[in-house]
Design an enzyme around this catalytic site. Sequence first.
Site, PDB file in Angstrom:
ATOM      1  N   LYS A  94       0.857  -1.185   0.000  1.00 51.83           N
ATOM      2  CA  LYS A  94       0.000   0.000   0.000  1.00 51.83           C
ATOM      3  C   LYS A  94       0.894   1.237   0.000  1.00 51.83           C
ATOM      4  O   LYS A  94       1.929   1.253   0.691  1.00 51.83           O
ATOM      5  CB  LYS A  94      -0.871  -0.042   1.255  1.00 51.83           C
ATOM      6  CG  LYS A  94      -1.924   1.037   1.367  1.00 51.83           C
ATOM      7  CD  LYS A  94      -2.772   0.800   2.619  1.00 51.83           C
ATOM      8  CE  LYS A  94      -3.878   1.814   2.790  1.00 51.83           C
ATOM      9  NZ  LYS A  94      -4.739   1.526   3.959  1.00 51.83           N
ATOM     10  N   SER A 141      -9.552  -0.966   7.260  1.00 47.01           N
ATOM     11  CA  SER A 141      -9.020  -0.804   5.900  1.00 47.01           C
ATOM     12  C   SER A 141      -8.291  -1.994   5.301  1.00 47.01           C
ATOM     13  O   SER A 141      -7.974  -1.972   4.121  1.00 47.01           O
ATOM     14  CB  SER A 141      -8.109   0.413   5.834  1.00 47.01           C
ATOM     15  OG  SER A 141      -8.896   1.569   5.744  1.00 47.01           O
ATOM     16  N   SER A 177      -9.559   1.386   3.049  1.00 42.87           N
ATOM     17  CA  SER A 177      -8.753   2.160   2.140  1.00 42.87           C
ATOM     18  C   SER A 177      -7.660   1.362   1.420  1.00 42.87           C
ATOM     19  O   SER A 177      -7.067   1.886   0.475  1.00 42.87           O
ATOM     20  CB  SER A 177      -8.093   3.300   2.918  1.00 42.87           C
ATOM     21  OG  SER A 177      -7.245   2.780   3.912  1.00 42.87           O
TER      22      SER A 177
HETATM   23  N1  GLN Z   1     -12.848   3.701   6.526  1.00 44.96           N
HETATM   24  C1  GLN Z   1     -12.303   4.116   7.781  1.00 44.96           C
HETATM   25  C2  GLN Z   1     -11.949   5.579   7.713  1.00 44.96           C
HETATM   26  O1  GLN Z   1     -12.236   6.163   6.745  1.00 44.96           O
HETATM   27  C3  GLN Z   1     -11.123   3.279   8.127  1.00 44.96           C
HETATM   28  C4  GLN Z   1      -9.929   3.649   7.353  1.00 44.96           C
HETATM   29  C5  GLN Z   1      -8.738   2.814   7.703  1.00 44.96           C
HETATM   30  O2  GLN Z   1      -8.830   1.774   8.340  1.00 44.96           O
HETATM   31  N2  GLN Z   1      -7.594   3.309   7.298  1.00 44.96           N
HETATM   32  O3  GLN Z   1     -11.386   6.146   8.599  1.00 44.96           O
END
Ligand code: GLN
Length: 487
Positions: free
Chosen positions: A78, A177, A153
């Site tokens: 990532k 994420s 994400s």
């Molecule tokens: N979707 C969640 C957020 O927007 C989690 C994101 C993540 O785990 N990086 O914060």
Amino acid sequence: MWTRETACRLIGALTRGDVTSARLCEEFLAAIETHDPVLRAYLHVDETRVMAQAQAIDERRGRGEPLGLLAGLPIALKDNLCVEGEPTTCASKILKGFRPPYDAHVVTRLRRAGAILLGKTNLDEFAMGSSTENSAFQVTRNPWDTSRIPGGSSGGSAAAVSAGLAPAALGSDTGGSVRQPAALCGVVGLKPSYGRVSRFGLVAFGSSLDQVGTLTHDVADAALLLQVIAGHDPRDSTCAAAPVPVYPDTLEEPIRPLTIGVPREFFAEGLAPEVEAAVRSALRVYEETGAKLVDVSLPHAPYALAAYYLVAPAEASSNLARYDGVRFGHRAGEHGDLQDMIARSRGEGFGPEVKRRIMLGTYALSSGYRDAYYLGALKVRRLIRNDFDAIFAKCDVVAGPTTPTVAFPIGSKADDPLSMYLADVYTISANLAGLAGISIPCGFSGDGLPIGLQLLGAPLSEDRLLRVARSYERVTDWHARRPETFA
Ligand code: GLN
């Protein structure tokens, strides 16, 4: 075709000499060239560097040198993990062109194990989002239906593994994420406990929540990758000094008796019937193999989302203060004094969701509101952890859906941040409580979209969690399905 194989099988083939790392990397690079123009999972692939790493490993193998656990295996990262000298953008314009002068700890570990760094994958800007649509550069597509989001994400990492554009990948999980995109792309997503893996070199979002995790085709691959990346690192003061079990060695040992807690709050309003049906039938599979299911309750779970959306933005607003256009990252071309330069650089560099989080977090921490919002959220967080501690006193793991729905169409939630935040309703509790969590494939919707089963375990109980996940995989074949289009 090598691109459809699991990491463990590829390592077996490399060790036996059935294939060279150079040949493997050529196949993955060719798959990326063919499919990534549609899928858009990668932000950066440097073919020359990939092939140079592969050839170096092949030569060392040829000389009979001892090699690491992942020798010759390509792995995607990532793009919020630092790789020395390579672009690391966090899918943000503010870091466009930034090349870190050092490797993240997990990258050092991968290199030491002989892995080949294949490329950097797309994400929601600074990992803020659940669909990868918040990337400043491109929208990644779901390999099972390219009109839909891959989740987020870590959407680029999940899509790349699912479509055979990488045999395995690393992501990060602050509120789901890794697990959420894994569920929506039909792969295995492991979020280790807080403290299990060093975050040194992972670009910080919410430092009390962030964790590096793995995206793989199956549980054995997750165990192998965790083996490589877990363990103490003095450069991350939150990293636990606890010993690391040899995860792959105990994976096939079933847990008997096995008690699974099923929280009623995980089957709440808003859960799609198809997802509920798949998860319930997965629970029946566990029962048939001798597990005992117990009805449990997480009374504070309904407040988890609200607590998360105070804690995570509060920490983000502080962490992202470092992007000021002074030492690195984007600097506005035209500006007045220093204040103006910082304001313009940040205004131009950050996208709308990141700005929203910074504003929410700054507000939650501001004088007069801090006690009501931020400290209130921390108290809720403690209660959530207490709920889990009570359950883990009598259950080995907790099970439920990873996501309330299957992958949604691209653009369908773009104008409604609240409905997007709801995509994480089942995953965020694990981050607030510091738990280990895994999502494993457990079925498909009528439209052929993957569904994930989430298992959660007490902090540092990854060995048990992986064994429980593996015992389901052993008697089912959901994890072996691959999207047709990317054959
Ligand atoms: N979707 C969640 C957020 O927007 C989690 C994101 C993540 O785990 N990086 O914060």
